[in-house]
Design a protein around this motif. Structure first.
Motif, short mmCIF file in Angstrom:
data_model
loop_
_atom_site.label_atom_id
_atom_site.label_comp_id
_atom_site.label_asym_id
_atom_site.label_seq_id
_atom_site.Cartn_x
_atom_site.Cartn_y
_atom_site.Cartn_z
N ASP A 152 29.24 -24.59 11.64
CA ASP A 152 29.38 -26.15 11.31
C ASP A 152 30.62 -26.54 11.61
O ASP A 152 31.14 -27.80 11.11
CB ASP A 152 28.71 -26.60 10.17
CG ASP A 152 27.29 -26.70 10.18
OD1 ASP A 152 26.76 -27.03 11.15
OD2 ASP A 152 26.66 -26.11 9.24
N THR A 153 31.66 -25.78 12.11
CA THR A 153 32.95 -26.26 12.31
C THR A 153 33.19 -26.08 14.03
O THR A 153 33.76 -27.08 14.53
CB THR A 153 34.00 -25.16 11.67
OG1 THR A 153 33.95 -25.25 10.36
CG2 THR A 153 35.53 -25.59 12.19
N VAL A 154 32.77 -24.96 14.61
CA VAL A 154 33.06 -24.96 15.98
C VAL A 154 31.30 -25.01 16.65
O VAL A 154 31.23 -25.15 17.59
CB VAL A 154 33.43 -23.70 16.47
CG1 VAL A 154 34.99 -23.81 15.99
CG2 VAL A 154 33.09 -22.37 16.31
N MET A 155 30.57 -24.56 15.78
CA MET A 155 29.19 -24.47 16.27
C MET A 155 28.12 -25.03 15.23
O MET A 155 28.19 -24.77 14.03
CB MET A 155 28.63 -22.82 16.45
CG MET A 155 27.30 -22.66 16.82
SD MET A 155 27.01 -21.19 17.19
CE MET A 155 27.41 -20.40 15.65
N VAL A 156 27.36 -25.83 15.63
CA VAL A 156 26.34 -26.55 14.74
C VAL A 156 25.39 -25.63 14.33
O VAL A 156 24.41 -25.07 15.31
CB VAL A 156 25.91 -27.71 15.23
CG1 VAL A 156 24.73 -28.24 14.52
CG2 VAL A 156 26.71 -28.74 15.66
N THR A 157 25.19 -24.95 13.03
CA THR A 157 24.19 -24.09 12.79
C THR A 157 23.23 -24.49 11.47
O THR A 157 22.62 -23.76 11.24
CB THR A 157 25.16 -22.71 12.30
OG1 THR A 157 26.08 -23.17 11.23
CG2 THR A 157 25.74 -22.10 13.50
N ALA A 158 23.96 -25.73 10.81
CA ALA A 158 23.05 -26.01 9.53
C ALA A 158 22.96 -24.88 8.54
O ALA A 158 22.03 -24.62 8.00
CB ALA A 158 21.74 -26.48 9.76
N VAL A 161 15.70 -16.53 14.80
CA VAL A 161 14.91 -17.13 15.72
C VAL A 161 15.47 -17.66 16.88
O VAL A 161 15.10 -17.34 18.28
CB VAL A 161 13.73 -17.95 15.36
CG1 VAL A 161 12.58 -18.35 16.38
CG2 VAL A 161 12.96 -17.34 14.05
N LEU A 162 16.40 -18.76 16.82
CA LEU A 162 16.66 -19.47 17.88
C LEU A 162 17.61 -18.84 18.87
O LEU A 162 18.49 -18.00 18.67
CB LEU A 162 17.70 -20.46 17.04
CG LEU A 162 18.15 -21.61 18.02
CD1 LEU A 162 17.10 -22.52 18.54
CD2 LEU A 162 19.30 -22.58 17.55
N ASP A 163 17.07 -19.15 20.18
CA ASP A 163 17.87 -18.35 21.16
C ASP A 163 19.30 -18.69 21.24
O ASP A 163 19.68 -19.89 21.09
CB ASP A 163 17.24 -18.88 22.77
CG ASP A 163 18.09 -18.32 23.69
OD1 ASP A 163 19.24 -18.41 24.08
OD2 ASP A 163 16.91 -17.48 24.31
N GLU A 164 20.21 -17.97 21.43
CA GLU A 164 21.88 -18.27 21.34
C GLU A 164 22.21 -19.43 22.50
O GLU A 164 23.01 -20.07 22.36
CB GLU A 164 22.68 -16.91 21.73
CG GLU A 164 22.65 -16.46 23.16
CD GLU A 164 23.27 -15.14 23.33
OE1 GLU A 164 23.20 -14.35 22.74
OE2 GLU A 164 24.39 -15.35 24.20
N ARG A 206 22.06 -22.94 20.78
CA ARG A 206 23.27 -23.42 19.96
C ARG A 206 23.98 -24.53 20.55
O ARG A 206 24.31 -24.30 21.76
CB ARG A 206 23.85 -22.30 19.45
CG ARG A 206 22.99 -21.43 18.54
CD ARG A 206 23.60 -19.99 18.20
NE ARG A 206 22.93 -19.23 17.54
CZ ARG A 206 22.70 -18.95 16.16
NH1 ARG A 206 23.13 -19.78 15.45
NH2 ARG A 206 22.13 -17.81 15.66
N THR A 207 24.52 -25.47 19.66
CA THR A 207 25.40 -26.54 20.43
C THR A 207 26.64 -26.43 19.59
O THR A 207 26.95 -26.15 18.58
CB THR A 207 24.80 -27.86 20.10
OG1 THR A 207 24.51 -28.03 18.60
CG2 THR A 207 23.41 -28.11 20.84
N ALA A 208 27.72 -26.85 20.47
CA ALA A 208 29.15 -26.91 19.96
C ALA A 208 29.46 -28.11 19.37
O ALA A 208 28.74 -29.15 19.65
CB ALA A 208 29.96 -26.63 21.11
N VAL A 209 30.05 -28.18 18.38
CA VAL A 209 30.65 -29.27 17.87
C VAL A 209 31.61 -29.99 18.76
O VAL A 209 32.47 -29.41 19.23
CB VAL A 209 31.51 -29.24 16.49
CG1 VAL A 209 32.01 -30.60 15.86
CG2 VAL A 209 30.67 -28.45 15.40
N PRO A 246 28.54 -10.19 19.17
CA PRO A 246 28.49 -10.39 20.63
C PRO A 246 27.85 -11.69 20.92
O PRO A 246 28.33 -12.33 21.99
CB PRO A 246 27.49 -9.24 21.10
CG PRO A 246 27.56 -8.17 19.99
CD PRO A 246 27.83 -9.08 18.50
N ALA A 247 26.93 -12.01 20.19
CA ALA A 247 26.24 -13.72 20.51
C ALA A 247 27.52 -14.62 20.23
O ALA A 247 27.58 -15.53 21.10
CB ALA A 247 25.18 -13.99 19.89
#
Length: 350
Positions: free
Chosen positions: A159-165, A178-181, A184-187, A218-219
């Protein structure tokens, strides 16, 4: 050849004093490891990005088991849960070559290698070669920090560089397992902010600090590269039991990592970047009070009111910057990278 016993090596722990959960985990790992090796599975090393300075480096990696012929196969799309279906090798002898110096150590009870080794490397990017019996050697990238550098960036990830909740338990589990890497969305704007900070301070390191598990390193590395974040070490933790408790403390991991950076690079003043959805503000405030000479400023990505409520946090005021008594440091706050840059660009931080 130098021999190093890393802190946390199971050989140095009094097993009679270990937490029951750690003993059970070790017994399960031992059974699985022996059975898989009996079926022909071979060890391999996953190398993580380390850091250091001329004369030394912190080298990190993990020794795991894999079915013959599968180690070199690279999946272009990785589901989160696959990162956790691994079998560690406890006590594997690992040789590390760094700048002509060879250091020998052993993997810990979860297969991890994390040790400080001697070796001459030039400032910039270098490599440490890691070997273990039965596995192909691998190169671990090392960010070698020039002693003349006086500024660096320490950044949270979730939630700083990547939206992960991350604070939301169900969504955190979904995002992690579960979620495919690639989903994922960037902030917005954060990668541009970091690039501008690095350009303003040539040679400045960017170190990513998170409570996430090493399994996803790695992801995360691929995510940061894909979204054009500056390359840098990622400091994660192991989610499993410890010798004295059920689970590791993510907050304590961050505190110890910050203190270690202050000890290793006393001449660097860090811009600490995080968000207001977890404990970044509390941890950064403590560090700024105890190590004011090592903090340049604190930049907090402010969650929206909806995000804050879902994250279990109380929405804060909308100011963009404030001075707090945490070591006398200036705190900057904005909802995204563009907002943070707008309040940082006219300060002495840039």
């Amino acid at each position: 050849m130098v021999t190093v016993t890393p802190a946390g090596d199971s050989t140095s722990v009094n097993r009679a004093a270990m937490h029951r959960a750690a003993l059970v985990e070790d017994a399960i790992h031992d059974i699985i490891e022996r059975r898989l090796m009996g079926r022909g599975w071979k060890p391999y090393i996953t190398a993580y990005t380390g850091y250091g300075a001329p004369g030394w480096a912190r080298v990190m990696g993990r020794v795991l088991l894999a079915r013959p012929g599968t180690v070199s196969k690279r999946r272009e799309k990785v589901r989160g849960w696959r990162s956790f279906t691994t079998t560690p090798v406890n006590g594997a002898v690992v040789r590390i070559e760094l700048g002509g110096t060879i250091t020998e150590t052993r993997s810990d009870r979860s297969g991890y290698v994390d040790c400080k080794v001697k070796g001459d490397l030039e400032p910039g990017w270098g490599t440490a070669r890691m070997h273990t019996e039965g596995a192909a050697p691998v190169d671990a990238p090392i960010r070698v920090i020039d002693p003349a550098v006086r500024f660096g960036v320490v950044s949270d990830i979730d939630d700083t560089v990547m939206v992960t909740a991350l604070p939301r338990p169900l969504l955190a589990a979904w995002n992690t397992f579960v979620l495919d890497e690639h989903a994922r969305t960037a902030v917005p704007g954060m990668a541009v902010l970091y690039e501008r900070m690095v350009n303003a301070h040539p040679g400045a390191p960017v170190i990513y600090l998170s409570t996430g598990a090493w399994n996803v390193a790695p992801a995360l590395t691929r995510f940061l590269s894909r979204h054009l974040y500056p390359a840098g070490p990622i400091l994660l933790t192991d989610w499993g039991p410890t010798p004295d408790r059920w689970f590791r403390s993510g907050q304590e991991h961050k505190r110890k990592s910050l203190r270690r950076l202050a000890d290793e690079f006393p001449h660097i003043r860090w811009l600490l970047i995080g968000d207001d959805g977890q404990h970044d503000q509390e941890i950064y405030s403590e560090f700024a009070r105890s190590h004011p000479e090592n903090v340049s400023a604190v930049a907090i990505r402010r969650l929206s009111p909806t995000q804050a409520v879902l994250a279990g946090a109380i929405p804060g005021p909308s100011e963009t910057a404030e001075v707090v008594p945490s070591g006398g440091k200036t705190w900057f706050s904005a909802p995204d990278g563009a907002g943070l840059w707008s309040v940082l660009r006219d300060t002495d931080v840039v």
